[in-house]
Write a protein that holds these residues in place. Sequence first.
Motif, PDB file in Angstrom:
ATOM      1  N   ALA A 171     135.091  -3.605   0.836  1.00  0.00           N
ATOM      2  CA  ALA A 171     134.951  -4.894   0.472  1.00  0.00           C
ATOM      3  C   ALA A 171     133.562  -5.399  -0.097  1.00  0.00           C
ATOM      4  O   ALA A 171     132.423  -4.947   0.799  1.00  0.00           O
ATOM      5  CB  ALA A 171     135.380  -5.872   1.533  1.00  0.00           C
ATOM      6  N   PRO A 172     133.230  -6.309  -0.790  1.00  0.00           N
ATOM      7  CA  PRO A 172     131.972  -6.756  -1.165  1.00  0.00           C
ATOM      8  C   PRO A 172     131.332  -7.326   0.040  1.00  0.00           C
ATOM      9  O   PRO A 172     132.090  -8.094   0.589  1.00  0.00           O
ATOM     10  CB  PRO A 172     132.210  -7.893  -2.178  1.00  0.00           C
ATOM     11  N   THR A 173     130.180  -7.079   0.297  1.00  0.00           N
ATOM     12  CA  THR A 173     129.587  -7.455   1.683  1.00  0.00           C
ATOM     13  C   THR A 173     128.250  -7.982   1.353  1.00  0.00           C
ATOM     14  O   THR A 173     127.372  -7.252   0.548  1.00  0.00           O
ATOM     15  CB  THR A 173     129.378  -6.060   2.469  1.00  0.00           C
ATOM     16  N   THR A 174     127.801  -8.772   2.315  1.00  0.00           N
ATOM     17  CA  THR A 174     126.581  -9.632   2.379  1.00  0.00           C
ATOM     18  C   THR A 174     126.123  -9.523   3.568  1.00  0.00           C
ATOM     19  O   THR A 174     126.878  -9.853   4.501  1.00  0.00           O
ATOM     20  CB  THR A 174     126.241 -10.888   1.720  1.00  0.00           C
ATOM     21  N   VAL A 175     124.917  -9.202   3.915  1.00  0.00           N
ATOM     22  CA  VAL A 175     124.313  -9.125   5.296  1.00  0.00           C
ATOM     23  C   VAL A 175     123.111 -10.288   5.593  1.00  0.00           C
ATOM     24  O   VAL A 175     122.231 -10.279   4.509  1.00  0.00           O
ATOM     25  CB  VAL A 175     123.830  -7.544   5.654  1.00  0.00           C
ATOM     26  N   VAL A 176     123.230 -10.878   6.195  1.00  0.00           N
ATOM     27  CA  VAL A 176     122.245 -12.226   6.582  1.00  0.00           C
ATOM     28  C   VAL A 176     121.687 -11.877   7.767  1.00  0.00           C
ATOM     29  O   VAL A 176     122.196 -11.669   8.765  1.00  0.00           O
ATOM     30  CB  VAL A 176     122.934 -13.547   6.306  1.00  0.00           C
ATOM     31  N   HIS A 177     120.282 -11.995   7.932  1.00  0.00           N
ATOM     32  CA  HIS A 177     119.447 -11.689   9.135  1.00  0.00           C
ATOM     33  C   HIS A 177     118.427 -12.432   9.070  1.00  0.00           C
ATOM     34  O   HIS A 177     117.549 -12.435   8.037  1.00  0.00           O
ATOM     35  CB  HIS A 177     119.233 -10.233   9.354  1.00  0.00           C
ATOM     36  N   GLY A 178     117.756 -12.950  10.181  1.00  0.00           N
ATOM     37  CA  GLY A 178     116.579 -13.387  10.357  1.00  0.00           C
ATOM     38  C   GLY A 178     115.373 -12.415  10.699  1.00  0.00           C
ATOM     39  O   GLY A 178     115.518 -11.699  11.376  1.00  0.00           O
ATOM     40  N   THR A 179     114.417 -12.716  10.075  1.00  0.00           N
ATOM     41  CA  THR A 179     113.215 -11.837  10.354  1.00  0.00           C
ATOM     42  C   THR A 179     112.420 -12.104  11.603  1.00  0.00           C
ATOM     43  O   THR A 179     111.720 -11.385  11.994  1.00  0.00           O
ATOM     44  CB  THR A 179     112.155 -12.256   9.451  1.00  0.00           C
ATOM     45  N   ASP A 180     112.870 -13.215  12.146  1.00  0.00           N
ATOM     46  CA  ASP A 180     112.337 -13.687  13.774  1.00  0.00           C
ATOM     47  C   ASP A 180     113.359 -13.546  14.645  1.00  0.00           C
ATOM     48  O   ASP A 180     113.213 -14.440  15.683  1.00  0.00           O
ATOM     49  CB  ASP A 180     111.700 -14.992  13.801  1.00  0.00           C
ATOM     50  N   ASP A 181     114.372 -12.692  14.617  1.00  0.00           N
ATOM     51  CA  ASP A 181     115.450 -12.708  15.523  1.00  0.00           C
ATOM     52  C   ASP A 181     115.151 -11.835  16.851  1.00  0.00           C
ATOM     53  O   ASP A 181     114.909 -10.613  16.663  1.00  0.00           O
ATOM     54  CB  ASP A 181     116.768 -11.878  14.884  1.00  0.00           C
ATOM     55  N   PRO A 182     115.106 -12.428  18.066  1.00  0.00           N
ATOM     56  CA  PRO A 182     114.558 -11.479  18.846  1.00  0.00           C
ATOM     57  C   PRO A 182     115.370 -10.932  19.769  1.00  0.00           C
ATOM     58  O   PRO A 182     115.211 -10.123  20.782  1.00  0.00           O
ATOM     59  CB  PRO A 182     113.705 -12.666  20.006  1.00  0.00           C
ATOM     60  N   LEU A 183     116.910 -11.328  19.652  1.00  0.00           N
ATOM     61  CA  LEU A 183     117.849 -10.754  20.316  1.00  0.00           C
ATOM     62  C   LEU A 183     118.556  -9.369  19.760  1.00  0.00           C
ATOM     63  O   LEU A 183     118.759  -8.569  20.124  1.00  0.00           O
ATOM     64  CB  LEU A 183     118.867 -11.857  20.558  1.00  0.00           C
ATOM     65  N   VAL A 184     118.739  -9.785  18.347  1.00  0.00           N
ATOM     66  CA  VAL A 184     119.268  -8.580  17.358  1.00  0.00           C
ATOM     67  C   VAL A 184     118.153  -8.398  16.328  1.00  0.00           C
ATOM     68  O   VAL A 184     118.155  -9.314  15.122  1.00  0.00           O
ATOM     69  CB  VAL A 184     120.439  -8.876  16.694  1.00  0.00           C
ATOM     70  N   PRO A 185     117.087  -7.703  16.706  1.00  0.00           N
ATOM     71  CA  PRO A 185     115.847  -7.753  15.684  1.00  0.00           C
ATOM     72  C   PRO A 185     116.363  -7.344  14.246  1.00  0.00           C
ATOM     73  O   PRO A 185     117.382  -6.645  14.047  1.00  0.00           O
ATOM     74  CB  PRO A 185     115.080  -6.609  16.162  1.00  0.00           C
ATOM     75  N   VAL A 186     115.482  -7.509  13.307  1.00  0.00           N
ATOM     76  CA  VAL A 186     115.983  -7.367  11.765  1.00  0.00           C
ATOM     77  C   VAL A 186     116.365  -5.894  11.299  1.00  0.00           C
ATOM     78  O   VAL A 186     117.081  -5.766  10.421  1.00  0.00           O
ATOM     79  CB  VAL A 186     114.597  -7.767  11.037  1.00  0.00           C
ATOM     80  N   ASP A 187     115.921  -5.092  12.275  1.00  0.00           N
ATOM     81  CA  ASP A 187     116.273  -3.637  11.913  1.00  0.00           C
ATOM     82  C   ASP A 187     117.799  -3.690  11.912  1.00  0.00           C
ATOM     83  O   ASP A 187     118.432  -2.847  11.089  1.00  0.00           O
ATOM     84  CB  ASP A 187     115.732  -2.708  12.937  1.00  0.00           C
ATOM     85  N   GLY A 188     118.448  -4.514  12.869  1.00  0.00           N
ATOM     86  CA  GLY A 188     119.823  -4.460  13.032  1.00  0.00           C
ATOM     87  C   GLY A 188     120.515  -4.800  11.692  1.00  0.00           C
ATOM     88  O   GLY A 188     121.688  -3.977  11.211  1.00  0.00           O
ATOM     89  N   GLY A 189     119.798  -5.907  11.091  1.00  0.00           N
ATOM     90  CA  GLY A 189     120.530  -6.123   9.714  1.00  0.00           C
ATOM     91  C   GLY A 189     120.386  -5.268   8.772  1.00  0.00           C
ATOM     92  O   GLY A 189     121.038  -4.769   7.818  1.00  0.00           O
ATOM     93  N   ARG A 190     119.065  -4.642   8.609  1.00  0.00           N
ATOM     94  CA  ARG A 190     118.760  -3.474   7.612  1.00  0.00           C
ATOM     95  C   ARG A 190     119.720  -2.324   7.633  1.00  0.00           C
ATOM     96  O   ARG A 190     120.192  -1.796   6.838  1.00  0.00           O
ATOM     97  CB  ARG A 190     117.405  -3.292   7.823  1.00  0.00           C
ATOM     98  N   ASP A 191     120.014  -1.905   8.745  1.00  0.00           N
ATOM     99  CA  ASP A 191     121.027  -0.770   9.024  1.00  0.00           C
ATOM    100  C   ASP A 191     122.070  -0.985   8.748  1.00  0.00           C
ATOM    101  O   ASP A 191     122.918  -0.109   8.199  1.00  0.00           O
ATOM    102  CB  ASP A 191     120.817  -0.494  10.743  1.00  0.00           C
ATOM    103  N   THR A 192     122.556  -2.430   9.026  1.00  0.00           N
ATOM    104  CA  THR A 192     124.013  -2.773   8.523  1.00  0.00           C
ATOM    105  C   THR A 192     124.294  -2.545   7.047  1.00  0.00           C
ATOM    106  O   THR A 192     125.012  -1.908   6.650  1.00  0.00           O
ATOM    107  CB  THR A 192     124.363  -4.369   9.159  1.00  0.00           C
ATOM    108  N   ALA A 193     123.106  -3.364   6.386  1.00  0.00           N
ATOM    109  CA  ALA A 193     123.232  -3.190   4.963  1.00  0.00           C
ATOM    110  C   ALA A 193     123.177  -1.784   4.364  1.00  0.00           C
ATOM    111  O   ALA A 193     123.867  -1.344   3.451  1.00  0.00           O
ATOM    112  CB  ALA A 193     122.308  -4.011   4.387  1.00  0.00           C
ATOM    113  N   ALA A 194     122.368  -0.882   5.173  1.00  0.00           N
ATOM    114  CA  ALA A 194     122.290   0.537   4.531  1.00  0.00           C
ATOM    115  C   ALA A 194     123.606   1.231   4.855  1.00  0.00           C
ATOM    116  O   ALA A 194     123.817   2.149   4.201  1.00  0.00           O
ATOM    117  CB  ALA A 194     121.105   1.252   5.347  1.00  0.00           C
ATOM    118  N   CYS A 195     124.187   0.972   5.791  1.00  0.00           N
ATOM    119  CA  CYS A 195     125.382   1.546   6.102  1.00  0.00           C
ATOM    120  C   CYS A 195     126.662   1.231   5.369  1.00  0.00           C
ATOM    121  O   CYS A 195     127.556   2.049   5.122  1.00  0.00           O
ATOM    122  CB  CYS A 195     125.852   1.652   7.664  1.00  0.00           C
TER     123      CYS A 195
END
Length: 298
Positions: free
Chosen positions: A235-259
């Motif tokens: 399915a078409p997917t968009t991942v939104v993530h905050g650069t200042d997220d202390p609980l789920v750091p931004v690496d989590g968003g980048r990894d989600t989009a990469a996968c």
Amino acid sequence: MAQAQVNGISIEYDVQGAENTDPLLLIMGLGGQLTRWAQPLMDKFVARGFRTIRFDNRDVGLSEKFAAVPNLQEVIAARMRGERPNVPYVLEDMAADAVGVLDHLGIARAHVCGVSMGGMIGQLVAADYPDHVLSLTSIMSTTGNPTLTPAKPEAMAVVMTPAPNPNVDEQAYLDQMVKNAHAIGSPKYPFDEAVLRQRLLADVKRCYEPLGVARQICAVTATGDRRAKLAKITAPTTVVHGTDDPLVPVDGGRDTAACIPGAELILVEGMGHDIPPGLYDLFVDAIAKTAARAKLLA
């Protein structure tokens, strides 16, 4: 609001918007009741042409609760030994609940949006039930990849440290929850503390079930790494993530989009781990644009 019998349990849900508009399934995160999708945000979704479906995940709100007393350390130990943890449910069960709500409503396919743990559930809905998903928007979530940057200690304490019992000391409970919100919130988009206290009080009067939250934490831990499933999402997917997220750091968003094949990534400066009113329009726009991509492919 109403209840659906789904997978042998009862799930509380709410539907807003016209029946002839695009269905949008909203999945809340850890311990969050459907009321965390604030009404002003719901109004914006409806104004953009969505029929919104929000629901209480199992073990929170007015949905069915489980009886098991969770032991997170045992779950972690079982994972480290390569064994299947002894938990009452995992995230795949919660994804099946979400699909069950759609089936109950007679909705064949929907746009799906999840935040935090809800994003994890939404990812599994898209991976395991592709025929039910028009598009996916995953907000402030991650993949379960164990090599990613961990949460900051003060943010992890928000999840792992029980708040005072509001039935014993309501004010102490509210004070702790406001402190928690400051610890993980968006530095560029501060919240109105008075409004937050009103919402916290309304939520805790609607339901107080701390063991349900603990069981959800165990479900996330027991489910583990989901990258192989994310690679199956079509399915078409968009991942939104905050650069200042202390609980789920931004690496989590980048990894989600990469996968996820073809996923678009939106990084939001100054966003932490919350849904501040100042970003409502950004979230609505992201979901609407993802839905438009799905229409182009239909």
